[in-house]
Design a protein around this motif. Sequence first.
Motif, short mmCIF file in Angstrom:
data_model
loop_
_atom_site.label_atom_id
_atom_site.label_comp_id
_atom_site.label_asym_id
_atom_site.label_seq_id
_atom_site.Cartn_x
_atom_site.Cartn_y
_atom_site.Cartn_z
N ASN A 158 -22.81 12.37 28.37
CA ASN A 158 -24.14 12.95 28.32
C ASN A 158 -24.13 14.47 28.00
O ASN A 158 -25.30 14.88 27.71
CB ASN A 158 -24.73 12.71 29.78
N THR A 159 -23.18 15.14 27.92
CA THR A 159 -23.02 16.45 27.66
C THR A 159 -22.02 17.03 26.52
O THR A 159 -20.86 16.34 26.53
CB THR A 159 -22.81 17.19 28.78
N PRO A 160 -22.32 17.78 25.64
CA PRO A 160 -21.34 18.38 24.86
C PRO A 160 -20.00 19.19 25.66
O PRO A 160 -20.33 19.44 26.82
CB PRO A 160 -22.13 19.42 24.08
N ASN A 161 -19.10 19.20 24.86
CA ASN A 161 -17.85 19.89 25.46
C ASN A 161 -17.74 21.26 24.96
O ASN A 161 -17.68 21.59 23.97
CB ASN A 161 -16.61 18.91 25.01
N ILE A 162 -18.03 22.25 26.18
CA ILE A 162 -17.88 23.50 25.74
C ILE A 162 -16.65 24.20 26.10
O ILE A 162 -16.03 24.00 27.38
CB ILE A 162 -19.07 24.40 26.44
N VAL A 163 -15.87 24.60 25.27
CA VAL A 163 -14.46 25.07 25.50
C VAL A 163 -14.11 26.75 25.76
O VAL A 163 -14.83 27.25 24.57
CB VAL A 163 -13.47 24.65 24.42
N VAL A 164 -14.14 27.02 26.95
CA VAL A 164 -14.12 28.69 26.94
C VAL A 164 -12.42 28.96 27.22
O VAL A 164 -11.75 28.24 27.82
CB VAL A 164 -15.12 29.03 28.23
N PRO A 165 -12.22 30.07 26.56
CA PRO A 165 -10.69 30.42 27.00
C PRO A 165 -10.41 30.71 28.20
O PRO A 165 -11.26 31.00 29.00
CB PRO A 165 -10.55 31.69 26.30
N PRO A 166 -9.24 30.32 28.82
CA PRO A 166 -8.60 30.41 30.20
C PRO A 166 -8.91 31.77 30.63
O PRO A 166 -9.31 31.80 32.03
CB PRO A 166 -7.45 29.92 30.21
N GLU A 167 -8.92 32.87 29.81
CA GLU A 167 -9.27 34.18 30.36
C GLU A 167 -10.10 34.93 29.52
O GLU A 167 -9.90 35.09 28.43
CB GLU A 167 -7.85 34.85 30.63
N VAL A 168 -11.19 35.39 30.21
CA VAL A 168 -12.00 36.25 29.21
C VAL A 168 -12.24 37.62 29.81
O VAL A 168 -12.67 37.77 31.03
CB VAL A 168 -13.55 35.54 29.37
N VAL A 169 -11.81 38.57 29.00
CA VAL A 169 -11.66 39.94 29.73
C VAL A 169 -12.79 40.89 28.94
O VAL A 169 -12.98 40.82 27.87
CB VAL A 169 -10.38 40.47 29.34
N ALA A 170 -13.38 41.57 29.74
CA ALA A 170 -14.68 42.44 29.40
C ALA A 170 -13.91 43.46 28.37
O ALA A 170 -13.11 43.92 28.50
CB ALA A 170 -15.09 43.19 30.40
N GLY A 171 -14.47 43.64 27.21
CA GLY A 171 -14.26 44.53 26.27
C GLY A 171 -12.97 43.82 25.07
O GLY A 171 -12.95 44.64 24.15
N LYS A 172 -12.81 42.71 25.36
CA LYS A 172 -11.95 42.07 24.08
C LYS A 172 -12.69 40.83 23.71
O LYS A 172 -13.20 40.02 24.53
CB LYS A 172 -10.65 41.54 25.07
N GLU A 173 -12.62 40.50 22.34
CA GLU A 173 -13.19 39.51 21.61
C GLU A 173 -12.77 37.95 22.21
O GLU A 173 -11.36 38.06 22.38
CB GLU A 173 -13.03 39.59 20.19
#
Length: 669
Positions: free
Chosen positions: A182-197
């Motif tokens: 019932n929901t789309p699958n949103i894939v976020v990288p395992p590590e999101v660091v401020a200042g890095k794309e």
Amino acid sequence: LLDLCILKTPSLSQAGQLAERQPQYTAVAKADWTLWLAHLLHKMIFLTALPLFWIMISASRGGHWSAWMPSSISAFEGTCVSIPCRFDFPDELRPAVVHGVWYFNSPYPKNYPPVVFKSRTQVVHESFQGRSRLLGDLGLRNCTLLLSTLSPELGGKYYFRGDLGGYNQYTFSEHSVLDIINTPNIVVPPEVVAGKEVEVSCMVPDNCPELRPEISWLGHEGLGEPTVLGRLREDEGTWVLVSLLHFVPTREANGHRLGCQAAFPNTTLQFEGYASLDVKYPPVIVEMNSSVEAIEGSHVSLVCGADSNPLPLLTWMRDGTVLREAVAESLYLELEEVTPGEDGVYACLAENAYGQDNRTVELSVMYAPWKPTVNGTVVAVEGETVSILCSTQSNPDPILTIFKEKQILATVIYESQLQLELPAVTPEDDGEYWCVAENQYGQRATAFNLSVEFAPMILLESHCAAARDTVQCLCVVKSNPEPSVAFELPSRNVTVNETEREFVYSERSGLLLTSILTLRGQAQAPPRVICTARNLYGTKSLELPFQGAHRLMWAKIGPVGAVVAFAILIAIVCYITQTRRKKNVTESPSFSAGDNPPVLYSSDFRISGAPEKYESERRLGSERRLLGLRGEPPELDLSYSHSDPGKRPTKDSYTLTEELAEYAEIRVK
């Protein structure tokens, strides 16, 4: 193979020997070698062809039972899904018609699993009525299944069974698991660091040939513009629609809810999914005391709070020493009953795997001055320069003052040290001093003594006095250190008790040494008496003024004569007074005789011009006490004063009578 092993051929050496011995056999030997080679070649061809023959026979018998389908496949509720499927069977079976059956959740017919699709009878389970149909051609070994109007209860395992007629039926172990979402699958990288794309993707299954989804992003404002990558085929033959979002996160984006929406045109079907961003960033100290002022003995609480992801390790430090640390958002440092020793700069350090931050706070402990300390010269020689340093410690800095006999000699404001400079000390600088430190929290003081050493000085109050047959000489010496005093008479020097008729007594008080020479049985005064004082800095001598000739005369006259003389003196004074009054009345008739003040009498012993006025007055009582020592009988003590009319300034007609008259007082003990 046996023939090949037992085949015997002549060797090349043997063939050569035969040729040498019998040339006629040469041709025969060559022929045998040729036959042997031909026979060997025949055997090798036979062994090579035999495996190939068996391979051809096996191939002529056909393939084996096998199937392929995706192990898992997903689809949105209410849409459809196409499960791709292919199968194989042995070719030698050569069925006229190929049938197939799809089962739900079980591959064994004897378990009576729900029938999803059956090509032979078209009889299916009620849950799949009107929802299932075969998209593939079984004759072409394609068993692709289409399920429509999906609902959650249709999620599960799907098995295919091939039916070639008779006993040629086979249920394949391979199966596909259908997931209804019932929901789309949103894939976020395992590590999101401020200042890095970073790249965040939204993936939507696209396995329904009848409905095609469209993707849009929700809550992406300020992050970046999305990019639709397109429809991608997955490894197992399923399809997925992907949209990408590129952005550079900040610490403020931590916890931000990012959404993705899948919509199907011309329908009411819409599906949304959200993901919270877990942005990692280094600590930033956001909460800390400003400069703190506390009174000694009070309670102080220092706080340090930091913003970071993950939580930072907070550490309180002072002068490189760790006071407290913990992994937390904020950390308190409690100081009970602070002392001046805890005054200083405190640092808070916050760190995690992505960086660190630190800040400092100054703690100022307010307290009263400590007892001042005095470092400097305490003993000096007259004329030397004396430097005295008075220092203390307090917060705030105190007012420092140096006193001597309630007189301020030096002072500084809001400083911890005070320097007192005496360029050329004199005996008057000798004495007790006080250094006082004071601020709003209290006052402390320290006393110190300055000892000035100098050569002896014989004070002008030194003299000789006579009463009856006794002469007493008083010599007052000011000196440091204590001097030795000697009296010089015309015939000898007297320093100690030599006879009963001569006696010397000394007493010291402070810097003053009083020595008294007593001479008994003196019918007349000695012509002169010299007092000599000596210490390591010098010697001083003075001929004592002798006032004894008329005193001896008064002693001989006796008390009666003294009373008569006193009466005569009173008469003279009265006569002079009346004469001047008449003169003043004549010169100024308006002057009233009743305005004259009374005549004043004084018994103070004064020597005009004496530089040691204060100390001489202080010594009069001691002098009188010393003159009466050793239990001697009462003597006639005449206290007197001299007046020189010639040296007095001229007065006008209003000069008071007592200012012009000479007077004397005679007291009889």
